[in-house]
Design a protein around this motif. Structure first.
Motif, mmCIF file in Angstrom:
data_model
loop_
_atom_site.group_PDB
_atom_site.id
_atom_site.type_symbol
_atom_site.label_atom_id
_atom_site.label_comp_id
_atom_site.label_asym_id
_atom_site.label_seq_id
_atom_site.Cartn_x
_atom_site.Cartn_y
_atom_site.Cartn_z
ATOM 1 N N THR A 1 0.818 -1.156 0.104
ATOM 2 C CA THR A 1 0.210 -0.104 -0.126
ATOM 3 C C THR A 1 0.751 1.299 -0.007
ATOM 4 O OG1 THR A 1 -1.746 -0.958 1.219
ATOM 5 C CG2 THR A 1 -1.909 1.231 1.458
ATOM 6 N N LEU A 2 1.945 1.085 0.564
ATOM 7 C CA LEU A 2 2.839 2.601 0.754
ATOM 8 C C LEU A 2 4.022 2.371 -0.293
ATOM 9 C CD1 LEU A 2 3.364 2.360 4.464
ATOM 10 C CD2 LEU A 2 1.964 3.979 3.329
ATOM 11 N N ALA A 3 3.870 1.410 -1.198
ATOM 12 C CA ALA A 3 4.812 1.309 -2.256
ATOM 13 C C ALA A 3 6.371 1.012 -1.765
ATOM 14 C CB ALA A 3 4.895 2.534 -3.249
ATOM 15 N N LEU A 4 6.200 0.267 -0.642
ATOM 16 C CA LEU A 4 7.537 -0.279 -0.044
ATOM 17 C C LEU A 4 7.925 -1.758 -0.307
ATOM 18 C CD1 LEU A 4 7.331 1.727 3.310
ATOM 19 C CD2 LEU A 4 8.674 2.311 1.287
ATOM 20 N N GLU A 5 9.462 -2.139 -0.530
ATOM 21 C CA GLU A 5 9.463 -3.469 -0.536
ATOM 22 C C GLU A 5 9.662 -4.266 0.882
ATOM 23 O OE1 GLU A 5 13.352 -6.089 -2.576
ATOM 24 O OE2 GLU A 5 13.086 -3.981 -2.655
ATOM 25 N N THR A 6 9.387 -5.341 1.006
ATOM 26 C CA THR A 6 9.289 -6.165 2.206
ATOM 27 C C THR A 6 10.516 -6.998 1.971
ATOM 28 O OG1 THR A 6 6.794 -6.348 2.323
ATOM 29 C CG2 THR A 6 7.989 -7.744 3.696
ATOM 30 N N PRO A 7 11.365 -7.018 3.181
ATOM 31 C CA PRO A 7 12.636 -7.712 3.011
ATOM 32 C C PRO A 7 12.413 -9.292 3.049
ATOM 33 C CG PRO A 7 12.339 -6.938 5.317
ATOM 34 C CD PRO A 7 11.401 -6.198 4.347
ATOM 35 N N GLN A 8 13.070 -10.225 2.506
ATOM 36 C CA GLN A 8 13.042 -11.498 2.807
ATOM 37 C C GLN A 8 13.251 -11.899 4.254
ATOM 38 O OE1 GLN A 8 11.962 -13.524 0.233
ATOM 39 N NE2 GLN A 8 11.571 -11.462 -0.865
ATOM 40 N N ASN A 9 13.994 -11.430 4.937
ATOM 41 C CA ASN A 9 14.146 -11.768 6.370
ATOM 42 C C ASN A 9 14.434 -10.717 7.189
ATOM 43 O OD1 ASN A 9 17.066 -11.614 6.463
ATOM 44 N ND2 ASN A 9 16.911 -13.185 4.975
ATOM 45 N N PHE A 10 14.833 -10.443 8.208
ATOM 46 C CA PHE A 10 14.909 -9.385 9.292
ATOM 47 C C PHE A 10 16.536 -9.511 9.809
ATOM 48 C CE2 PHE A 10 10.065 -9.239 10.451
ATOM 49 C CZ PHE A 10 10.014 -8.210 9.346
ATOM 50 N N ARG A 11 17.336 -10.281 9.135
ATOM 51 C CA ARG A 11 18.824 -10.405 9.693
ATOM 52 C C ARG A 11 19.375 -9.058 9.675
ATOM 53 N NH1 ARG A 11 18.192 -15.578 7.817
ATOM 54 N NH2 ARG A 11 19.280 -15.221 5.961
ATOM 55 N N ARG A 12 19.124 -8.442 8.372
ATOM 56 C CA ARG A 12 19.867 -7.005 8.183
ATOM 57 C C ARG A 12 18.749 -6.000 8.187
ATOM 58 N NH1 ARG A 12 24.212 -8.294 3.186
ATOM 59 N NH2 ARG A 12 25.344 -10.019 4.360
ATOM 60 N N HIS A 13 17.426 -6.203 8.531
ATOM 61 C CA HIS A 13 16.558 -5.311 8.686
ATOM 62 C C HIS A 13 15.571 -5.202 9.930
ATOM 63 C CE1 HIS A 13 16.935 -4.858 4.197
ATOM 64 N NE2 HIS A 13 17.290 -6.120 4.123
#
Length: 222
Positions: free
Chosen positions: A30-42
């Motif tokens: 909805t916010l035109a943002l990319e979702t990371p595959q995992n949270f290790r670096r996010h």
């Protein structure tokens, strides 16, 4: 997509209730943002996503996320039973210049005076995009909770002011902890040493214990 800060607590809660039950990936889309595959670096991505949607404006400044409302936002990963999976970071602890600092003037006090908790599905087997957003909770400490927070803050801050920062462990404090807060051990900052002189120490941060946040969630949701 830029979202203006909410003009009232009611508007803030309306935005939070609107996305309860959504998956993180749906909100990111909805916010035109990319979702990371995992949270290790996010690690902070979920909080930043919710800040974006809700219109938080404080950024990294030492004040509540919604300064005009006096409300702090805290996302909290929970298990299938609704129990927090980790402690909750509040803010950096100053390691110098503590003389005369009062609880009522501290960043911890201002950030915890009113908190918008948003539980997030924390099952690590579920990809970030598919994790669900829970029902929001607007919380203000009752007198007993505030007294516990103040006591821990004063005891921990006194030890830092007396030059005992290196002796403080994560076991101290009933509801608050003081723990190293840095990307790695090479990051150092000025601190008060045992003899009152300036030393180099790892930055420290205040954290809420998970058993305390669990009690908050249980009290309001059960």
């Amino acid at each position: 997509m830029h979202i203006l800060p909410p003009e009232s607590i009611d508007q803030l809660l309306e935005r939070a209730y609107h996305i309860a039950g959504w998956q993180l990936g749906e909100l990111a889309d909805t916010l035109a943002l990319e979702t990371p595959q995992n949270f290790r670096r996010h690690k902070g991505w979920t909080g930043q996503l919710l800040e974006h949607w809700l219109g938080a404006s404080a950024g990294s400044r030492p004040e509540p996320d919604f300064p005009q409302l006096g409300v702090e936002l805290k996302t909290i990963p929970v298990d299938a039973q609704g129990a927090p999976l980790e402690s909750t970071y509040i803010c950096v602890c100053p390691l110098t210049g503590l003389r005369g600092l009062r609880w009522q003037d501290s960043v911890v006090f201002h950030k915890l005076s009113c908190v918008l908790w948003i539980p997030i599905q924390g099952d690590r087997a579920v990809p970030p995009a598919q994790r669900h957003i829970g029902m929001p909770l607007l919380w203000q400490p009752d007198p007993d909770e505030m007294a516990l927070l103040q006591r821990d803050w004063e005891e921990l801050t006194e030890q830092v002011a007396l030059g005992r920062v290196e002796q403080i462990t994560a076991h101290q404090g009933e509801v608050l902890q003081l723990r190293p807060k840095a990307a790695n051990r090479q990051v150092l900052t000025d601190a008060i040493g045992p003899d009152g002189r300036t030393i180099q120490a790892q930055p420290r941060g205040f954290y809420l214990r998970s058993r305390f946040t669990h009690r908050i969630l249980q009290k309001h949701f059960l």
